[in-house]
Design an enzyme around this catalytic site. Sequence first.
Site, PDB file in Angstrom:
ATOM      1  CG  MET A   1     141.879  -3.157 -72.621  1.00 15.35           C
ATOM      2  SD  MET A   1     142.312  -1.615 -72.143  1.00 15.35           S
ATOM      3  CE  MET A   1     142.342  -0.998 -73.962  1.00 15.35           C
TER       4      MET A   1
ATOM      5  CG  HIS B   1     138.504  -6.605 -82.774  1.00 18.40           C
ATOM      6  ND1 HIS B   1     139.854  -7.221 -83.271  1.00 18.40           N
ATOM      7  CD2 HIS B   1     138.912  -5.523 -82.115  1.00 18.40           C
ATOM      8  CE1 HIS B   1     140.673  -6.520 -82.870  1.00 18.40           C
ATOM      9  NE2 HIS B   1     140.116  -5.627 -82.211  1.00 18.40           N
TER      10      HIS B   1
ATOM     11  CG  HIS C   1     140.627  -9.081 -79.490  1.00 10.92           C
ATOM     12  ND1 HIS C   1     139.804  -8.225 -79.716  1.00 10.92           N
ATOM     13  CD2 HIS C   1     141.631  -8.205 -78.576  1.00 10.92           C
ATOM     14  CE1 HIS C   1     139.980  -7.125 -79.198  1.00 10.92           C
ATOM     15  NE2 HIS C   1     141.137  -6.991 -78.564  1.00 10.92           N
TER      16      HIS C   1
ATOM     17  N   GLY D   1     149.329  -8.407 -80.159  1.00  9.93           N
ATOM     18  CA  GLY D   1     149.484  -7.966 -81.413  1.00  9.93           C
ATOM     19  C   GLY D   1     150.485  -6.831 -81.713  1.00  9.93           C
TER      20      GLY D   1
ATOM     21  CB  SER E   1     140.912  -0.695 -83.572  1.00 13.09           C
ATOM     22  OG  SER E   1     140.703   0.113 -82.534  1.00 13.09           O
TER      23      SER E   1
HETATM   24  P1  AMP Z   1     143.049  -4.670 -76.809  1.00 12.71           P
HETATM   25  O1  AMP Z   1     141.970  -5.426 -76.519  1.00 12.71           O
HETATM   26  O2  AMP Z   1     142.754  -3.361 -77.775  1.00 12.71           O
HETATM   27  O3  AMP Z   1     143.936  -4.208 -75.342  1.00 12.71           O
HETATM   28  O4  AMP Z   1     144.123  -5.601 -77.421  1.00 12.71           O
HETATM   29  C1  AMP Z   1     144.298  -6.667 -76.935  1.00 12.71           C
HETATM   30  C2  AMP Z   1     145.561  -7.534 -77.856  1.00 12.71           C
HETATM   31  O5  AMP Z   1     144.952  -7.653 -79.116  1.00 12.71           O
HETATM   32  C3  AMP Z   1     146.831  -6.616 -77.745  1.00 12.71           C
HETATM   33  O6  AMP Z   1     147.840  -7.329 -77.871  1.00 12.71           O
HETATM   34  C4  AMP Z   1     146.599  -5.809 -79.335  1.00 12.71           C
HETATM   35  O7  AMP Z   1     147.765  -5.468 -79.913  1.00 12.71           O
HETATM   36  C5  AMP Z   1     145.803  -7.122 -79.933  1.00 12.71           C
HETATM   37  N1  AMP Z   1     145.198  -6.665 -81.182  1.00 12.71           N
HETATM   38  C6  AMP Z   1     144.175  -5.673 -81.176  1.00 12.71           C
HETATM   39  N2  AMP Z   1     143.830  -5.275 -82.323  1.00 12.71           N
HETATM   40  C7  AMP Z   1     144.644  -6.036 -83.198  1.00 12.71           C
HETATM   41  C8  AMP Z   1     144.689  -6.453 -84.619  1.00 12.71           C
HETATM   42  N3  AMP Z   1     143.914  -5.847 -85.484  1.00 12.71           N
HETATM   43  N4  AMP Z   1     145.582  -7.312 -85.108  1.00 12.71           N
HETATM   44  C9  AMP Z   1     146.219  -7.919 -84.276  1.00 12.71           C
HETATM   45  N5  AMP Z   1     146.285  -7.916 -82.918  1.00 12.71           N
HETATM   46  C10 AMP Z   1     145.410  -7.209 -82.277  1.00 12.71           C
END
Ligand code: AMP
Length: 275
Positions: free
Chosen positions: A29, A33, A36, A145, A183
Amino acid sequence: MKVISSLEDAKSFIKDYKSERKISLIPTMGNLHIGHMKLIKSASSSSVKVVSIYVNELQFNDKNDYSNYPRTLVDDLSLCEDNNVDLVFTPKSSEVGNHISGDKNDLPKFTSYMCGSKRPGHFSGVYKIVKFLFEIIQPDMAYFGKKDFQQLLLIKYIASTYFPKLKIIDINTVRDRDNIALSSRLCRISPESFDKVKLIFETLQSMKKRLQKGIDYNIVKERTLLELINRDISVEYLDLRSLYTLNELKNINDQCGIFIACYIDHVRLIDNIEI
Ligand code: AMP
């Protein structure tokens, strides 16, 4: 690196490569960081690396959370460029909406627990967008993740049901030096509250130790909840659960984990630890 918003252009980009190379997809999304980046770096270097950036309104049960979600596309694109991404797919919500509006969900039982019970519609939204991305990008491998563990189980379910050739690769949670799970929502926490955020992982670890010592689960949970309340952390759930069914457990085994969702500065954070 290509940046594509249109579905037709994305499909034709994929068509050009699909016969020659494997496709890796990293759905996000945005507000990228180091967590990602770990997913992007883990993707096979011989594959075509596709990162999708889409803040999926359907998975936000709280409209404020959706409107406050950090959007940093310019920075995200330069991070992708630096990490050898081949395509950044930034679909438009109007096109996504047309594509997924009639989709029916067959959500497995475990999506009704934890985040599922506290965020109505969340996993239905995740289901729709992920199925859509898999249909458009046709990845051979997709990276997710373990921080979002319940989501990861749902993705594995979607893949095994509808995309049997697709390999889901799960990546361990990336933490900072204080063991805070990275996050996108952390940027909304005030600097004074970071000591509380540190407590999330410390709590999971100490709960794990207490359970491994053989202390009764109900006592451990009650004591831990009290400690968090005393530190002004509002806990949504804190559960010992099976890593496969997410059924709640009362005793540890070698396939379980502790899962937490809590609010700090009105920001919802989740984390988990395997036992
Ligand atoms: P998001 O942008 O929050 O929807 O996350 C995109 C992907 O990155 C998802 O598969 C999350 O589980 C993964 N992700 C987010 N934060 C972390 C983290 N600290 N460690 C590993 N994977 C992460």
